[in-house]
Design a protein around this motif. Structure first.
Motif, PDB file in Angstrom:
ATOM      1  N   ILE A   1       0.866  -1.179   0.000  1.00 15.22           N
ATOM      2  CA  ILE A   1       0.000   0.000   0.000  1.00 15.22           C
ATOM      3  C   ILE A   1       0.897   1.220   0.000  1.00 15.22           C
ATOM      4  O   ILE A   1       1.901   1.261   0.714  1.00 15.22           O
ATOM      5  CB  ILE A   1      -0.909   0.045   1.248  1.00 15.22           C
TER       6      ILE A   1
ATOM      7  N   LEU B   1       0.571   4.880   1.224  1.00 19.92           N
ATOM      8  CA  LEU B   1      -0.293   5.665   2.105  1.00 19.92           C
ATOM      9  C   LEU B   1       0.234   7.090   2.142  1.00 19.92           C
ATOM     10  O   LEU B   1       1.410   7.313   2.410  1.00 19.92           O
ATOM     11  CB  LEU B   1      -0.280   5.049   3.509  1.00 19.92           C
TER      12      LEU B   1
ATOM     13  N   GLY C   1      -4.693   8.880   2.738  1.00 21.89           N
ATOM     14  CA  GLY C   1      -5.289   8.270   1.555  1.00 21.89           C
ATOM     15  C   GLY C   1      -4.442   7.132   1.038  1.00 21.89           C
ATOM     16  O   GLY C   1      -3.221   7.229   1.007  1.00 21.89           O
ATOM     17  N   MET C   2      -5.097   6.055   0.656  1.00 22.66           N
ATOM     18  CA  MET C   2      -4.395   4.938   0.027  1.00 22.66           C
ATOM     19  C   MET C   2      -4.319   5.228  -1.465  1.00 22.66           C
ATOM     20  O   MET C   2      -5.347   5.269  -2.138  1.00 22.66           O
ATOM     21  CB  MET C   2      -5.136   3.616   0.265  1.00 22.66           C
TER      22      MET C   2
ATOM     23  N   ILE D   1      -3.161  -0.073  -3.551  1.00 24.62           N
ATOM     24  CA  ILE D   1      -3.116  -1.329  -2.803  1.00 24.62           C
ATOM     25  C   ILE D   1      -3.108  -2.417  -3.861  1.00 24.62           C
ATOM     26  O   ILE D   1      -3.993  -2.479  -4.718  1.00 24.62           O
ATOM     27  CB  ILE D   1      -4.292  -1.495  -1.801  1.00 24.62           C
TER      28      ILE D   1
ATOM     29  N   ASN E   1      -4.085  -8.469   1.041  1.00 25.55           N
ATOM     30  CA  ASN E   1      -4.772  -7.177   1.045  1.00 25.55           C
ATOM     31  C   ASN E   1      -5.500  -6.932   2.365  1.00 25.55           C
ATOM     32  O   ASN E   1      -5.503  -5.817   2.881  1.00 25.55           O
ATOM     33  CB  ASN E   1      -5.742  -7.051  -0.129  1.00 25.55           C
TER      34      ASN E   1
ATOM     35  N   VAL F   1      -4.662  -3.764   4.829  1.00 25.94           N
ATOM     36  CA  VAL F   1      -5.647  -2.785   5.306  1.00 25.94           C
ATOM     37  C   VAL F   1      -5.658  -2.740   6.835  1.00 25.94           C
ATOM     38  O   VAL F   1      -5.698  -1.663   7.430  1.00 25.94           O
ATOM     39  CB  VAL F   1      -7.054  -3.084   4.739  1.00 25.94           C
TER      40      VAL F   1
ATOM     41  N   THR G   1      -2.725  -0.803   7.965  1.00 24.25           N
ATOM     42  CA  THR G   1      -2.923   0.602   7.642  1.00 24.25           C
ATOM     43  C   THR G   1      -3.815   1.274   8.674  1.00 24.25           C
ATOM     44  O   THR G   1      -3.512   2.377   9.142  1.00 24.25           O
ATOM     45  CB  THR G   1      -3.520   0.740   6.224  1.00 24.25           C
TER      46      THR G   1
ATOM     47  N   CYS H   1      -2.644   4.282  11.156  1.00 21.71           N
ATOM     48  CA  CYS H   1      -3.399   5.540  11.180  1.00 21.71           C
ATOM     49  C   CYS H   1      -3.901   5.848  12.587  1.00 21.71           C
ATOM     50  O   CYS H   1      -3.827   6.993  13.042  1.00 21.71           O
ATOM     51  CB  CYS H   1      -4.560   5.490  10.196  1.00 21.71           C
TER      52      CYS H   1
ATOM     53  N   LEU I   1      -9.533   7.673   6.836  1.00 19.81           N
ATOM     54  CA  LEU I   1      -8.757   6.982   5.819  1.00 19.81           C
ATOM     55  C   LEU I   1      -9.582   6.928   4.535  1.00 19.81           C
ATOM     56  O   LEU I   1     -10.662   6.344   4.516  1.00 19.81           O
ATOM     57  CB  LEU I   1      -8.409   5.555   6.277  1.00 19.81           C
TER      58      LEU I   1
ATOM     59  N   TYR J   1     -10.057   5.345   1.159  1.00 20.00           N
ATOM     60  CA  TYR J   1      -9.581   4.122   0.564  1.00 20.00           C
ATOM     61  C   TYR J   1     -10.080   3.887  -0.844  1.00 20.00           C
ATOM     62  O   TYR J   1      -9.650   2.953  -1.509  1.00 20.00           O
ATOM     63  CB  TYR J   1      -9.862   2.905   1.444  1.00 20.00           C
ATOM     64  N   SER J   2     -10.958   4.740  -1.329  1.00 24.80           N
ATOM     65  CA  SER J   2     -11.433   4.556  -2.701  1.00 24.80           C
ATOM     66  C   SER J   2     -12.182   5.789  -3.154  1.00 24.80           C
ATOM     67  O   SER J   2     -12.701   6.548  -2.353  1.00 24.80           O
ATOM     68  CB  SER J   2     -12.363   3.343  -2.778  1.00 24.80           C
TER      69      SER J   2
END
Length: 166
Positions: free
Chosen positions: A116, A118, A126-127, A130, A142, A146, A149, A153, A161, A163-164
């Motif tokens: 990842i 980060l 923000g990712m 990944i 994965n 996560v 991560t 954090c 966070l 993530y998408s």
């Protein structure tokens, strides 16, 4: 309140959609925010020997990223846009925001099997990427990435966070 969920100024703007995870503590995420399946997948990674840790963005890591990128030309039924890139391109493309980034690697023995990128932005992280090796999917890297991560954090006091982007 989610950060910037209301317009701050009376200027034209368009809202965007992001998937954002509020973070208070790892234990809260582990017990209240994820389901049993996710917890089981993280445990599976641990049982299969996956070690997840912050790693340096150095030549060895970039070489390992290239192996992941070049594992297969197709991912999720589509041409994989990182496939076939040379080392210098991979280095350049992943060098953005280095001063406020961390790379988290999932390792099986000495082999990087997932990572990842980060990026920290104040109280938000923000990712940017990944990605894991398809051949190592049974080790659930994965999920482990996560989880690590979220743990990192929470330790840093990151409140959200990303993530998408939908």
């Amino acid at each position: 309140m989610v950060p910037h969920s209301q317009a701050m100024y009376d200027y034209y703007m368009e809202w965007d959609n992001y998937a954002v995870l509020p973070i208070s503590a790892f234990e809260n995420w582990w017990t209240k925010q994820v389901n049993d399946k996710t917890r089981n997948m993280v445990r599976r990674a641990q049982k299969k020997g996956v070690e997840v840790r912050v790693t340096a963005f150095d030549n060895d890591f970039i070489q390992a990223m290239a192996q992941i990128y070049n594992e297969t030309p197709v991912r999720q039924g589509r041409a994989f846009w990182h496939y076939g890139k040379d080392i210098e391109t991979i280095r350049k493309e992943n060098s953005s925001y280095l001063e406020r980034s961390e790379f988290i690697g999932a390792y099986s023995g000495d082999e990087l099997i997932g990572f990842i990128k980060l990026v920290y932005m104040g109280e938000v992280a923000g990712m940017m990427q990944i990605l894991s090796m398809v051949k190592e999917r049974d080790k659930a890297p994965n999920n482990a990435l996560v989880a690590k991560t979220v743990e990192i954090c929470a330790e840093k006091g990151i409140k959200y966070l990303i993530y998408s982007k939908f």
